[in-house]
Design a protein around this motif. Structure first.
Motif, PDB file in Angstrom:
ATOM      1  N   ALA A   8      32.875  44.053  46.655  1.00  0.00           N
ATOM      2  CA  ALA A   8      32.943  43.301  45.403  1.00  0.00           C
ATOM      3  C   ALA A   8      34.252  43.544  44.669  1.00  0.00           C
ATOM      4  N   GLN A   9      34.914  44.651  44.952  1.00  0.00           N
ATOM      5  CA  GLN A   9      36.140  44.993  44.255  1.00  0.00           C
ATOM      6  C   GLN A   9      37.340  44.178  44.746  1.00  0.00           C
ATOM      7  N   THR A  10      37.161  43.394  45.789  1.00  0.00           N
ATOM      8  CA  THR A  10      38.285  42.666  46.385  1.00  0.00           C
ATOM      9  C   THR A  10      38.429  41.246  45.870  1.00  0.00           C
ATOM     10  N   ALA A  11      37.563  40.825  44.947  1.00  0.00           N
ATOM     11  CA  ALA A  11      37.581  39.445  44.480  1.00  0.00           C
ATOM     12  C   ALA A  11      38.778  39.146  43.594  1.00  0.00           C
ATOM     13  N   LEU A  12      39.362  40.164  42.977  1.00  0.00           N
ATOM     14  CA  LEU A  12      40.391  39.956  41.956  1.00  0.00           C
ATOM     15  C   LEU A  12      41.737  39.524  42.527  1.00  0.00           C
ATOM     16  N   GLY A  13      42.209  40.226  43.571  1.00  0.00           N
ATOM     17  CA  GLY A  13      43.565  40.000  44.078  1.00  0.00           C
ATOM     18  C   GLY A  13      43.882  38.553  44.431  1.00  0.00           C
ATOM     19  N   GLY A 103      33.053  35.114  45.213  1.00  0.00           N
ATOM     20  CA  GLY A 103      33.959  35.902  44.395  1.00  0.00           C
ATOM     21  C   GLY A 103      34.304  35.162  43.116  1.00  0.00           C
ATOM     22  N   LEU A 104      35.579  35.176  42.755  1.00  0.00           N
ATOM     23  CA  LEU A 104      36.039  34.471  41.558  1.00  0.00           C
ATOM     24  C   LEU A 104      36.616  33.103  41.887  1.00  0.00           C
TER      25      LEU A 104
END
Length: 298
Positions: A8-13, A103-104
């Protein structure tokens, strides 16, 4: 505060990259995404705003390439490819979009036409953040988009996905376009096959778009991306699933799909970046670690 799962932490990049791209002049822009910046955390939005200056954009993309050559350009190209293919599916009469591991990403909000319906499925923590971000934007969560919580490592995933979609109005007997972008590498073999078992139930005429990371990179690194291998494979151990290009057709065939095409760095350069491509020679390095597949359900 609940700790976010590693995947879940990889959605931002990728969405930072998409948001920065909006400062490129229209004739040089690979994707159009006016929503991307609005879904980012405050600190990320501030960094993106600084990229309105060309020198800052160049520095940021260059810093990314020094750490992971071609990832910046690869994210932009894969998003453009998926946008094109989803728009093509809607243009051909498909009216349902299903995004697995959204993700986003804002594709469902941007591209789903009036009368269409989109279903985004993701981890609960990602869905909560997405819903909160969209509510803060003008118009809020579009009525035609459904945000659905699901864990892709769940046992009996095929049944879980089928039930979740049915509750939200998905019509299983009608074709849909399914997008599974930058997700498979984070899953176990079992979870990938469970998702494909769900996709095997898709109606004839459906389309599937999914990415995968090359298996040889996961096994031994290389491809000029030692830092990525160290972080995602060795240290954090979150990239687990990969394929060889010649394995894709047989894998899809087991679940009733026919491979239509695969694209990667060479195809992206030809279609979008080469002198004869759409952007007439824009200089972007594109990684060859990841490929996009388009498949059809006969």
């Amino acid at each position: 505060m609940t700790r976010r799962p590693a995947a879940a932490q990889t959605a931002l990049g990728p969405m930072v990259i998409a948001a920065v791209e909006q400062y490129e002049p229209p004739g040089r822009r690979l994707i159009e995404d006016g929503l991307a910046a609005g879904l980012l955390p405050v600190a990320a939005r501030a960094a993106v705003r600084a990229c309105r200056w060309k020198a800052v954009r160049a520095w940021m993309a260059g810093a990314s390439d020094r750490r992971a050559p071609g990832v910046w350009g690869g994210v932009l190209c894969r998003k453009r490819y998926a946008d094109d293919k989803v728009a093509e599916a809607f243009g051909a009469g498909i009216e349902q979009l299903v995004v697995l591991g959204a993700g986003l990403d804002t594709r469902a909000c941007r591209l789903t036409p009036p009368g269409g319906r989109a279903y985004e499925l993701d981890l609960p923590v990602n869905v909560a953040g997405k819903r909160q971000g969209l509510r803060a934007l003008p118009g809020g969560v579009p009525e035609r988009v459904r945000l659905i919580e699901v864990d892709f490592e769940t046992a009996e995933l095929a049944d879980v996905l089928t039930t979740a979609l049915a509750v939200h109005g998905f019509e299983a007997d009608r074709p849909a376009v399914f997008v599974w972008e930058a997700v498979t590498q984070y899953l176990s073999d079992e979870a990938v096959h469970a998702a494909l078992a769900f996709l095997s139930r898709a109606a004839p005429g459906s389309r599937l778009l999914f990415t995968y990371v090359l298996a040889d990179f996961l096994h031994s690194g290389g491809h000029g991306a030692a830092a990525l291998h160290e972080e995602f494979v060795t240290k954090r151990r979150v990239w687990r699933f990969g394929l060889a290009p010649d394995e894709v057709g047989a894998l899809l065939g087991r679940y009733g799909w026919i491979e239509r095409e695969q694209v990667g760095s060479a195809e992206y350069r030809h279609r979008y970046l080469a002198p004869a491509g759409e952007l007439a020679g824009r200089e972007l390095t594109v990684s060859d670690l990841e490929r996009f597949v388009e498949a059809v359900k006969p």
